[in-house]
Write a protein that holds these residues in place. Structure first.
Motif, mmCIF file in Angstrom:
data_model
loop_
_atom_site.group_PDB
_atom_site.id
_atom_site.type_symbol
_atom_site.label_atom_id
_atom_site.label_comp_id
_atom_site.label_asym_id
_atom_site.label_seq_id
_atom_site.Cartn_x
_atom_site.Cartn_y
_atom_site.Cartn_z
ATOM 1 N N PHE A 6 0.770 -1.737 0.338
ATOM 2 C CA PHE A 6 0.336 0.166 0.400
ATOM 3 C C PHE A 6 1.063 0.795 0.729
ATOM 4 O O PHE A 6 0.936 2.109 -1.026
ATOM 5 C CB PHE A 6 -0.995 0.317 1.242
ATOM 6 C CG PHE A 6 -1.830 1.099 1.274
ATOM 7 C CD1 PHE A 6 -2.646 0.734 0.443
ATOM 8 C CD2 PHE A 6 -1.903 1.939 2.189
ATOM 9 C CE1 PHE A 6 -3.947 2.068 0.230
ATOM 10 C CE2 PHE A 6 -3.302 2.821 1.793
ATOM 11 C CZ PHE A 6 -3.577 3.613 1.038
ATOM 12 N N LEU A 7 1.925 0.849 1.028
ATOM 13 C CA LEU A 7 3.145 2.325 0.969
ATOM 14 C C LEU A 7 4.031 2.770 -0.362
ATOM 15 O O LEU A 7 3.726 3.557 -1.365
ATOM 16 C CB LEU A 7 4.592 2.017 1.886
ATOM 17 C CG LEU A 7 5.155 2.835 2.018
ATOM 18 C CD1 LEU A 7 4.528 4.744 2.482
ATOM 19 C CD2 LEU A 7 6.316 2.827 3.066
ATOM 20 N N HIS A 8 3.666 1.659 -1.422
ATOM 21 C CA HIS A 8 4.213 1.530 -2.392
ATOM 22 C C HIS A 8 4.087 1.991 -3.116
ATOM 23 O O HIS A 8 3.645 2.925 -4.092
ATOM 24 C CB HIS A 8 4.800 0.309 -2.940
ATOM 25 C CG HIS A 8 5.763 -0.307 -2.083
ATOM 26 N ND1 HIS A 8 7.659 0.553 -1.380
ATOM 27 C CD2 HIS A 8 6.760 -1.108 -1.272
ATOM 28 C CE1 HIS A 8 8.075 0.086 -0.716
ATOM 29 N NE2 HIS A 8 7.546 -1.640 -1.114
ATOM 30 N N CYS A 9 1.993 1.925 -3.878
ATOM 31 C CA CYS A 9 1.313 2.409 -4.521
ATOM 32 C C CYS A 9 0.694 3.353 -3.930
ATOM 33 O O CYS A 9 1.190 4.612 -5.045
ATOM 34 C CB CYS A 9 0.103 1.452 -4.429
ATOM 35 S SG CYS A 9 -0.685 -0.111 -4.698
ATOM 36 N N LEU A 10 1.427 3.828 -3.184
ATOM 37 C CA LEU A 10 0.960 5.992 -2.870
ATOM 38 C C LEU A 10 2.168 6.270 -2.860
ATOM 39 O O LEU A 10 2.079 7.137 -3.660
ATOM 40 C CB LEU A 10 1.109 6.009 -1.130
ATOM 41 C CG LEU A 10 -0.484 5.224 -0.162
ATOM 42 C CD1 LEU A 10 -0.593 5.961 0.877
ATOM 43 C CD2 LEU A 10 -1.459 6.053 -1.147
ATOM 44 N N LYS A 11 3.549 5.958 -3.095
ATOM 45 C CA LYS A 11 4.630 6.514 -4.288
ATOM 46 C C LYS A 11 4.486 6.041 -5.436
ATOM 47 O O LYS A 11 4.540 6.991 -6.011
ATOM 48 C CB LYS A 11 6.194 6.000 -3.133
ATOM 49 C CG LYS A 11 5.472 5.601 -1.891
ATOM 50 C CD LYS A 11 7.090 5.407 -1.400
ATOM 51 C CE LYS A 11 7.448 5.072 0.273
ATOM 52 N NZ LYS A 11 9.008 5.321 0.475
ATOM 53 N N ASP B 112 5.210 12.065 -8.006
ATOM 54 C CA ASP B 112 6.486 12.226 -8.296
ATOM 55 C C ASP B 112 7.284 11.649 -9.204
ATOM 56 O O ASP B 112 7.189 10.146 -9.844
ATOM 57 C CB ASP B 112 6.567 11.605 -7.224
ATOM 58 C CG ASP B 112 8.143 12.260 -6.693
ATOM 59 O OD1 ASP B 112 8.904 13.066 -7.047
ATOM 60 O OD2 ASP B 112 9.172 12.581 -5.338
ATOM 61 N N GLU B 113 7.674 11.937 -10.074
ATOM 62 C CA GLU B 113 8.667 12.226 -10.575
ATOM 63 C C GLU B 113 10.123 10.557 -10.582
ATOM 64 O O GLU B 113 10.311 9.651 -10.939
ATOM 65 C CB GLU B 113 9.434 12.855 -11.710
ATOM 66 C CG GLU B 113 8.818 14.249 -12.216
ATOM 67 C CD GLU B 113 9.406 15.208 -13.001
ATOM 68 O OE1 GLU B 113 11.080 15.278 -12.938
ATOM 69 O OE2 GLU B 113 8.812 16.066 -14.129
ATOM 70 N N ALA B 114 10.464 11.174 -9.247
ATOM 71 C CA ALA B 114 11.319 10.254 -8.561
ATOM 72 C C ALA B 114 10.640 9.209 -8.757
ATOM 73 O O ALA B 114 11.330 7.156 -8.660
ATOM 74 C CB ALA B 114 11.790 10.416 -7.612
ATOM 75 N N PHE B 115 9.193 8.717 -8.239
ATOM 76 C CA PHE B 115 8.324 7.351 -8.092
ATOM 77 C C PHE B 115 7.893 6.797 -9.948
ATOM 78 O O PHE B 115 7.235 5.579 -9.389
ATOM 79 C CB PHE B 115 8.045 7.395 -7.283
ATOM 80 C CG PHE B 115 8.029 7.625 -5.494
ATOM 81 C CD1 PHE B 115 9.126 6.963 -4.742
ATOM 82 C CD2 PHE B 115 7.626 8.558 -5.053
ATOM 83 C CE1 PHE B 115 9.810 7.261 -3.869
ATOM 84 C CE2 PHE B 115 8.150 8.865 -3.810
ATOM 85 C CZ PHE B 115 9.249 8.475 -3.295
ATOM 86 N N MET B 116 7.839 7.802 -10.438
ATOM 87 C CA MET B 116 7.448 7.676 -11.805
ATOM 88 C C MET B 116 8.686 6.692 -13.243
ATOM 89 O O MET B 116 7.861 6.390 -14.172
ATOM 90 C CB MET B 116 6.170 8.339 -12.617
ATOM 91 C CG MET B 116 5.469 9.244 -11.285
ATOM 92 S SD MET B 116 5.013 10.374 -11.438
ATOM 93 C CE MET B 116 4.278 10.225 -12.592
#
Length: 1817
Positions: free
Chosen positions: A1526-1531, A1536-1540
């Motif tokens: 769930f935390l990874h999905c929120l990120k 945020d480009e760092a997570f995309m």
């Protein structure tokens, strides 16, 4: 000892010794039955003869095998006797530094006189839950055994601690209580365990003193009962004291002190609160200076008083009562300084205005005259009258001291009473553990009443101890069903009867005290008359009539009768007591009142004060005081001792015997004499004797089979191990009385285990020799074959090479020989011719020269011969003359002597006796003389023959010399003729020599010049070559130096970077760990708060029967972590106020109230600052107001035009609706529908434009405060009136009015939102300004720091930058913590408001939902089926749910979900995906309330399920995996480009669009940390029981480690029985953990962290147990551990987890195993150990070496010198002194981002989850 044992040479025995008590010796000659002595060899090499008594055959004790020396339990020794016990204790204490040893049921504790690091919390945790025999002996093991037996057997326990003064009784009792307080905890928040421990410093201050034997000696006995509830948590305690040494108050011997509290007060007399006590230095008071030792080294009395006062406060004794106690104590000191002088011989007086008496009277509140009167007088009463009698000075002084002792005793009892009151609780006591700290057996040069009582108490305790040991032995034999033989043991009942029976010593003493004229002398006579002839234990000293001797169980003690009666009466002047009872000092009055009238120090007592309590009639007062002193001290002590024995008999006792190793308080110094005295006195040797009388050695059948399997043949091994042991033992031991077979154990007599060990060692030695022989033969042959093959090969190649070299040499030699032959021939021929010519010339010259020389020599030789002969003749003539003279002289002298002798002989010849003597032996003398004459004749003949031969040879030689002389004369004539020729030849020769000399000089000159030139050239060339070589060398050196410097710089920079990186990583991990620990503590406190709230609610429900319970459905829907409303809290607070509040809790609340008041004051200051800021901003707002009004007028015009446009649209809508009257007017596609749709679209576009305008207005408007806001509202309210006027002008008034009002409401709502956003914007601007200012300041600091750093050298620059970075990170961390606290407070406040609003909205929304449902359904029914295909086709990965379905969603997806079914049948992380898809829809519709409630409900539900099922590893692992997903999905979908970076285009389209959930990501990350820690705790609870058994105790490699003999405290069996854990159990459990986490889809990096934590726990627990178990520290156990670790590494390799760092966590355990296996003898071994054991601390290395125990005789112990060498080498290590590893340590966890490749639109929701109410969007 039997004859058989001494038949062998080298048998080792113990013999008595005056200095060492027992000395070791070795038998040098076989013993036979008739021998009267033994030939022994001592350890120092001396040979002695040990005499034996033929009557009793006092054979010496046998020594135990070395393998048994140093055992944890003395009963494990094969030979049980005094020297074996003493030696075992000495080896453990001196060599191994172990102070605890078991002796059956007794723990022997030796005082080390040194602080040891073995009492920390880590040690307590290590012993908690362990069996007593599994761990090394320790006071904690005894405490744990008592605690477990209390819980298991439902029976009260007692721990009896005894020993001499200075043996460590008080410390042992203190550590036992600390263990109970730490392990059990308390049942309430009143900190009962802290109060129990706080009683120690109080009792030590008022009851302990310095003696010659101990700096902190307890001068009273105490029995503390620690109470436990039904859950075995501490609820309170109660203390009983015995026989306080009151005489110490008034007298102390040299080098001793009074009670500590007096010196603490004197040391703190400078404090302001103590000024009124008028105290000074301790040397100024009589009662504190008599011992002349007022200071204890290393003790600060001022700090000790602070500790005592804190303890008083913790126990609820308030400050006023404390000062009252100190006031009484100071008064006692002043009373001791009151000087009493002689008035006359029968009376005394106190000088007026005595300073100390005045101070005493002021402190205790009595009149000076009364106290001075009754200190020197006494009131005597008779039947008819009462009169006052003056006292002599001595009696008055004694009366003064008696009063001081009495006051102190009352004060002591008062403190004990109130300490007990503070420790009493209202909770019902279920069971208790008593700790008895009582004096041991005492004997001094002068023994008085105190020693008599002490020894009497020890007699009673010893009897109870003997009976208990006897009972345990009997129970063991009966349980094992072996024949029970009555064991004879010492019964001290006769001694007890002598003391306490009727007409015993105490009865006679009490009777004498009642006599009017009773005295010590008359009492002594009564004792003599009563017991001297009737009791053998009672004796009278020869030289005294005022003493008696009692034969106690430990020793004979002589008691002096002087003072017995006075101490037994313990009388005090009654008038002095009456004066004190009339005091104005309330506390003093309370001391002398009955216990029922005593006040509590923590509360108020009804009544006006202390004087009211004194309203007692005089008659009753006298009666009460007489009753108070009616019982004698001996009677009281006997009664209290009887009560104590009844208590102990009703409990299960545990014994701790403290031993004092020496009288000089030297650390780890052992005096055998003192130790033996105490061992005899404390009953340890009696335990040994009872055990040795039966079957002391006990083995289970499994242990016996495992140990002595080597003595069995293959055919002897049967499937039934019990039968196998029987058969083998019958063959090995012929005497069946030496052993017995029980149900589960084999019992052996003393010495049989040593015999079996000898057989086993012999068998192993033979087998070892055979194995060594075979292996050495095989190794030697292998080595020989390798060497032979290598030698043959080398020889073959060498010989071939030599042959080739020889052939080549021969060819070259032959050619060279031919060349040399011809060349040498030419050279030699030429040289020969030259030499021939020169030789001929030379020969002629030399021959002539030689002839002349020979002539000269001959002539000179003949002259010498003639001279020789002449000189010889002259010498002979002189010799003959001298000889004649000498002979003549000798003749004269001999004649004279002969005449004298003749004269003497004539005189002697006249007597007959002389004649007989002379003739006696005359024939023998004649024969001897005849023999001598014959020998002389023979010698003369031989000499004559030799003389004749010499004369003949001399004549022949003379003739030959004459002929030679004639020949030489002819030669001389020839030489004269040739002399002339020689002269001419000599002249020619001289000329040629001169020419030759000149030529040689010229040649030499030329050769010298050539040689000089050649040398110069060669020197110049060599110099040039040297210079060239030096240049080349310098070049190479420079190149190498440059390379080395560059390499060093590179390595240095790399090291610096690495160190800096490691330091930063370490700091980061520390900060992360600190944050996670704070988070854990916060969650723990939160859970504790919730539990307390539930308990309070439950208690309130129970206490109020009329209270209505809350609906269960309502309570289940509410989160357990949400707070109640303010009203609910107030109601609960009012209910809780009715409950009695504990004192410590009140103090905590007061402290918290103070903090809240400070916070409130800071908030007020901040509010004032904000108001000032608002006033400054208000002036600026007024300036901008004009422009704003103009802008608002333009805004009104635009709104009017917009209204006109809306009117026009409404008119068209009306026309279209009225023009079409068909039935399908409202259907899709109709003109009316199209117009309506167009209007709707236009309205939407206008709405978007209006939103943009609102944003523009928001940027233009300035935030206004309350004053300006009111003005704006007024102007805003004028606009509707204008619009109403415009509406009134319209034709269609009703419809247009409704439309306009709707638009007006919309505008009003937008303006309200605009103002709210403006205020938020202003706040953000202010915050940004503040941050900008902080950034500027930080930039300035960075610039200054950079400038400073540039001036520093590189090393200092790096260090400074690191220091600055650490400071910055620390400040940031503190700021974040402050922000976190503020956010927590805000969240709590918002939660309270949210709960109130949610209730209101829920009540209001029910009716609206019902009203809105049916119309919506009616409109959407025909449309819904048409739109279903389009929605499925355009699925965006979102799930829609209704607000009322949120609780159902949480319930079905979280609370009632079964992890096992989801893990097996569904995709990993499905609940996380579903929750995120629901969250996406709430974000998509821009519903912030829905987002908040969903996230809050999810977090609280996960917490709830973890609290409910937190001990289920599968559940915790499942929700850890889903929380992380769930935390990874929120990120991943945050935008945020760092997570995309790893997302697909479709996934990027699914990103959240309206809300930034960064704060919620932090909350969920904290939740994941909590779940991770819960997972580690759950995993640790599962692994903990397996680790020790699987890693240490189980024999993974069968047969490597043998079981050593054990004592009464049996350890856990190392054989794998059913139900025991093995290494395979651990590996299977680890595989289960790993497979569960993989099934749940846990991140691989997170799995690695979990595995690393698992392996750390395994390594830490294993190493800690290894460090606390002596039986595990052996070479074979090291091999087992190495093998087990290799299996764990293999498991890591199979799972692909070798890089997770788990192996490194096992490094301390691996090095400990290596340490057990390496050699430990030489300095090289020490160096190797120091370099190898870098992961172990010095304390751990030394501990392992001290504990190292050989299992077989082939192993050797580690010497003390080697351990000291190790300590010396490791002295410079900078490390923690902690011994054990922290098993509670958890590595900080991180959650690396792990994006999912799963597309949200492809996820299908299974029907098993019951989530049909979710709609796919």
């Amino acid at each position: 000892l039997s004859n058989k044992d001494l038949n062998e040479l080298s048998a080792r025995v113990w013999i008595p010794d005056a200095e060492e008590v027992w000395k070791s010796a070795e038998l040098t000659k076989d013993y036979k039955n008739d021998d009267a002595s033994l030939q022994l060899l001592l350890e120092d090499g001396a040979n002695i003869e040990y005499k034996l008594d033929k009557k009793i055959k006092n054979l010496p004790y046998l020594r135990n095998p070395d393998i048994l020396v140093g055992e944890n339990d003395l009963t494990a020794l094969s030979y049980l006797h005094e020297p074996a016990v003493l030696h075992n204790l000495k080896v453990r204490f001196i060599d191994s530094k172990l102070i605890y040893t078991y002796c059956g049921i007794v723990l022997v504790a030796i005082n080390p006189y040194e602080t040891l690091p073995i009492y920390g919390t880590d040690i307590i945790n290590a012993y908690s839950g362990q069996n007593m025999g599994d761990m090394d002996p320790h006071i904690f093991a005894v405490a744990e055994e008592a605690y477990k037996q209390m819980a298991r057997d439902e029976r009260n326990q007692s721990i009896i601690v005894s020993g001499e003064s200075g043996a460590g009784k008080t410390v042992s009792a203190k550590y036992a209580m600390r263990y109970f307080a730490t392990v059990s905890g308390s049942a309430s928040e009143a900190n009962v365990e802290e109060k129990v421990l706080a009683s120690n410093p109080i009792m030590e201050a008022i009851g302990n003193a310095k003696t010659t034997r101990n700096d902190n000696s307890s001068r009273f006995g105490k029995y503390i009962e620690i109470g436990f509830d039904s859950r075995y948590r501490i609820i309170g305690a109660n203390m009983r004291t015995y026989l306080l040494e009151k005489s110490r108050v008034v007298f102390q011997a040299d080098e001793e002190r009074n009670y500590h509290i007096f010196y603490q007060l004197c040391a703190s007399s400078h404090l302001p609160e103590f000024k009124a006590l008028r105290l000074s230095n301790a040397n100024d008071f009589l009662y504190t200076r008599q011992g002349r030792s007022p200071v204890i080294d290393g003790v600060d009395d001022t700090k000790e008083l602070c500790t005592t006062r804190n303890a008083f406060t913790l126990l609820g004794i308030n400050e006023s009562y404390q000062m009252g106690l100190f006031q009484v104590l100071a008064a006692i000191l002043h009373l001791g300084n009151v000087e009493i002088k002689d008035k006359d011989s029968d009376s005394s007086l106190i000088p007026p205005n005595n300073r100390h008496l005045t101070a005493f009277c002021e402190l205790v509140g009595v009149t000076y005259q009364d106290m001075a009167q009754w200190l020197c007088h006494r009131k005597l009463k008779t039947a008819t009258e009462t009169y006052i009698k003056p006292l002599p000075r001595l009696q008055a002084t004694n009366a003064r001291d008696a009063l001081s002792k009495h006051i102190y005793a009352k004060l002591f009892n008062w403190i004990v009473e109130h300490v007990n009151k503070a420790l009493i609780t209202n909770v019902k006591q279920h069971s208790f553990i008593g700790v008895l700290d009582i004096y041991g057996f005492e004997t001094f040069e002068i023994n008085s009443f105190e020693q008599f009582c002490i020894n009497y108490a020890n007699e009673k305790l010893q009897q109870q101890f003997n009976m208990h040991v006897f009972k345990l032995e009997q129970e063991e034999y009966m349980k094992e069903q072996i024949p029970w033989t009555l064991i004879d043991f010492y019964d001290n009942q006769p001694c007890i009867n002598l003391i306490e029976a009727k007409m015993g010593i105490l009865d006679l003493l009490d009777e004498e005290c009642k006599m009017p004229k009773g005295s010590d002398d008359s009492w002594a006579q009564k004792l003599y008359n009563t017991h001297l002839k009737t009791c053998s234990l009672f004796e009278k000293p020869r030289m005294s009539n005022r003493a008696f001797i009692i034969q106690h169980f430990a020793d004979k003690v002589e008691y002096q009768c002087e003072g017995f009666l006075e101490k037994n009466k313990d009388t005090v002047n009654e008038e002095q007591i009456n004066v004190l009872k009339a005091s104005k000092f309330d506390l003093l009055v309370e001391l002398f009142q009955d216990e029922l009238k005593a006040t509590s120090p923590t509360g108020q007592v009804p009544g006006t004060g202390g004087r009211t309590r004194l309203s007692i009639k005089p008659g009753k007062s006298r009666e009460t005081s007489s009753k108070e002193h009616k019982k004698t001290v001996g009677c009281q002590f006997r009664n209290s001792l009887q009560m104590l024995m009844e208590t102990l008999n009703a409990t299960t006792p545990h014994y701790v015997r403290c031993i004092k190793p020496n009288d000089f308080k030297l650390a780890f110094s052992f005096d055998p004499k003192r130790a033996v005295q105490q061992l005899r006195a404390c009953g340890v040797l009696e335990t040994i004797r009872i055990s040795a009388a039966g079957f002391p050695s006990r083995w289970t059948y499994q242990e016996f089979f495992s140990r002595y399997r080597v003595l069995m043949k293959q055919k002897d091994v049967l499937p039934d191990k019990k039968l196998t042991c029987r058969n083998v033992l019958e063959k090995l031991v012929q005497d069946k009385d030496k052993y017995q077979f029980g149900k589960t154990k084999i019992f052996f007599r003393a010495g049989q285990v040593a015999y079996l060990e000898k057989l086993r060692a012999d068998k192993l030695r033979v087998a070892c020799i055979r194995i060594q022989k075979t292996i050495r033969c095989w190794l030697a042959r292998k080595k020989y074959l390798r060497m032979r093959s290598a030698a043959i090969t080398i020889q073959r190649f060498t010989r071939g090479y030599q042959a080739r070299c020889l052939a080549k040499f021969l060819r070259r030699t032959q050619a060279a020989t031919i060349i040399q032959k011809y060349q040498r021939m030419v050279v030699e021929r030429k040289r020969y011719r030259q030499k021939q010519a020169a030789a001929l010339a030379m020969q002629t010259i030399l021959r002539a020269y030689l002839a002349r020389q020979k002539y000269k020599l001959l002539r000179e030789h003949k002259a010498v011969i003639i001279q020789k002969r002449i000189r010889g003749w002259l010498a002979r003539c002189w010799y003959k003359r001298c000889l004649h003279s000498i002979v003549y002289l000798q003749c004269c002298i001999r004649r004279m002597k002969a005449r004298r002798e003749l004269k003497k002989l004539k005189i002697e010849a006249r007597s007959v006796e002389h004649f007989k003597k002379l003739n006696k032996g005359m024939e023998n003398k004649i024969m001897q003389l005849q023999r001598k004459v014959d020998d002389q004749h023979k010698e003369n003949r031989v000499i004559s023959e030799k003389l004749i031969g010499l004369e003949t040879s001399y004549g022949a030689e003379s003739e030959r010399l004459r002929g030679e002389l004639n020949r030489l004369r002819g030669v001389e004539e020839d030489a004269k003729n040739k002399a002339n020729q020689v002269t001419s030849l000599l002249e020619e020769l001289e000329r040629l020599k001169r020419e030759l000399t000149v030529t040689q000089q010229e040649k030499k000159t030329i050769e010298d010049w050539a040689q000089t030139y050649r040398d110069e050239m060669e020197k110049m060339v060599s110099e040039l070559k040297d210079q060239n070589g030096l240049l080349k060398k310098d070049k190479d050196d420079l190149n190498r130096l440059i390379q080395e410097q560059s390499q060093q710089m590179t390595e240095k920079m790399a090291r610096a970077i690495t160190q800096e990186t490691q330091q930063l990583v370490t700091d980061l991990n520390e900060e992360r760990s600190r944050y996670q620990n704070l988070l854990t503590e916060h969650l723990r406190l939160e859970e504790k708060y919730d539990d307390l709230k539930e308990e309070i609610a439950l208690s309130s429900n129970v206490s109020k029967p009329g209270h209505r319970r809350t609906d269960s459905t309502h309570s289940s829907n509410e989160s357990e972590y949400t707070y109640n409303s303010e009203y609910t809290e107030l109601e609960e607070g009012s209910r809780a106020s009715e409950v009695r509040i504990d004192t410590s809790l009140t103090l905590k609340l007061q402290k918290r109230l103070t903090e809240l008041e400070q916070e409130k004051q800071s908030l007020r200051d901040e509010l004032e600052n904000k108001e000032e800021q608002f006033q400054r901003d208000d002036a600026e707002f007024k300036k901008a107001r004009g422009a704003e009004l103009e802008y608002e007028s333009l805004k009104r015009q635009e709104l009017e035009s917009e209204n006109k446009k809306l009117k026009h649209d409404l008119a068209e809508m009306r026309r279209s609706l009225l023009g079409d009257a068909a039935t399908a007017a409202g259907a899709p596609g109709s003109p009316a529908y199209n117009v309506l749709l167009d209007q709707l679209n236009a309205s939407c576009e206008e709405l978007e434009v209006r939103k943009e305008e609102v944003l523009i207005l928001r940027s233009q408007l300035v935030s206004q405060k309350e004053a300006m806001h009111h003005k704006v509202e007024t102007e805003t309210m004028t606009e509707p009136s204008i619009f109403v006027e415009d509406v009134s002008k319209l034709k269609d008034a009703d419809e247009l009015k409704q439309a306009y009002i709707g638009l007006k409401d919309t505008n009003r709502l937008l303006e309200h939102q605009l103002q709210t956003q403006r205020r938020g914007y202003d706040n953000e601007v202010e915050a940004l300004r503040g941050e900008l200012q902080n950034v500027k300041e930080e930039n300035n600091r960075q610039q200054q720091l950079l400038a400073q750093n540039l001036q520093l050298p590189p090393e200092a620059r790096i260090e400074a930058s690191l220091q600055h970075e650490i400071t910055r990170l620390t400040n940031e961390n503190l700021d974040l913590m402050e922000q976190l606290e503020k956010q927590d407070r805000t969240i709590r406040k918002l939660k309270k408001q949210l709960k109130v609003y949610s209730k209101r909205i829920g009540e209001m929304g029910a009716g609206q939902t019902e009203g809105q449902t049916s119309p919506g359904q009616m409109v959407e029914e025909p449309i819904h089926p048409v739109n279903i295909p389009r929605r499925e086709k355009d699925f965006q990965g979102m799930l829609e749910y209704k607000k009322e379905d949120e609780l159902k969603l949480v319930k079905n997806l979280i609370l009632e979900l079964k992890p096992r079914g989801v893990a097996v049948n569904l995709i990993p992380g499905l609940p996380a995906y579903i929750l995120f898809m629901c969250l996406r829809h709430a974000d998509y519709v821009n519903d912030d309330q829905k987002v908040r409630t969903l996230l809050t409900s999810t977090i609280n539900s996960i917490k709830k399920i973890l609290k409910k099922r937190g001990d289920d590893f599968e559940t915790v692992s499942f929700w850890l995996a889903n929380t992380c997903r769930f935390l990874h999905c929120l990120k991943q979908y945050s935008g945020d480009e760092a997570f995309m970076k790893h997302n697909t285009t479709r996934q990027n389209e699914h990103s959240l669009s309206n809300f930034d959930l960064a704060e919620y990501r932090q909350v969920i990350s904290d939740l994941a940390i909590q779940i991770y820690q819960q997972l580690i705790k759950c995993m640790e609870n599962i692994l903990q029981p397996m680790i020790v058994s699987g890693m240490l105790e189980h024999e993974t490699i069968q047969g490597v480690s043998g079981v050593k003999p054990t004592g009464l405290r049996k350890r856990t069996s190392s054989i794998a029985d059913e139900g025991t854990y093995t290494l395979d159990s651990i590996l299977r459990q680890l595989s289960t953990f790993h497979s569960i986490m993989c099934q749940h889809g846990t991140d691989p990096e997170l799995i690695k962290q979990v595995v690393k934590q698992q392996f750390y726990i395994i390594g830490a627990v294993t190493l800690n147990n290894l460090l606390l178990r002596k039986d595990m520290c052996s070479w074979s156990k090291g091999m087992q551990i190495r093998y087990n670790v290799s299996q764990l590494e293999e498991w890591l390799r199979d799972k692909g987890l070798m890089t997770c760092g788990a192996k490194e966590t096992l490094e301390p355990l691996i090095q400990a195993a290596q340490l057990l296996q390496v050699k430990k003898k030489t300095d090289e071994d020490a160096e190797a150990i120091c370099s190898m054991c870098h992961a172990l601390t010095t304390a751990q290395i030394v501990k392992v070496l001290n504990l190292y125990t050989p299992v077989n005789e082939f192993e050797e112990r580690v010497s003390v010198a080697f351990i000291r060498t190790i300590q010396t080498r490791l002295r410079d290590r900078c490390e923690s002194p902690q011994l054990l590893m922290d098993t509670k340590m958890i590595y900080p966890v991180t959650f690396p981002f792990n994006p999912s490749s799963l597309a949200l639109e492809t996820i299908q929701i299974p029907s098993s989850l019951n989530l049909g109410f979710l709609t796919r969007v």
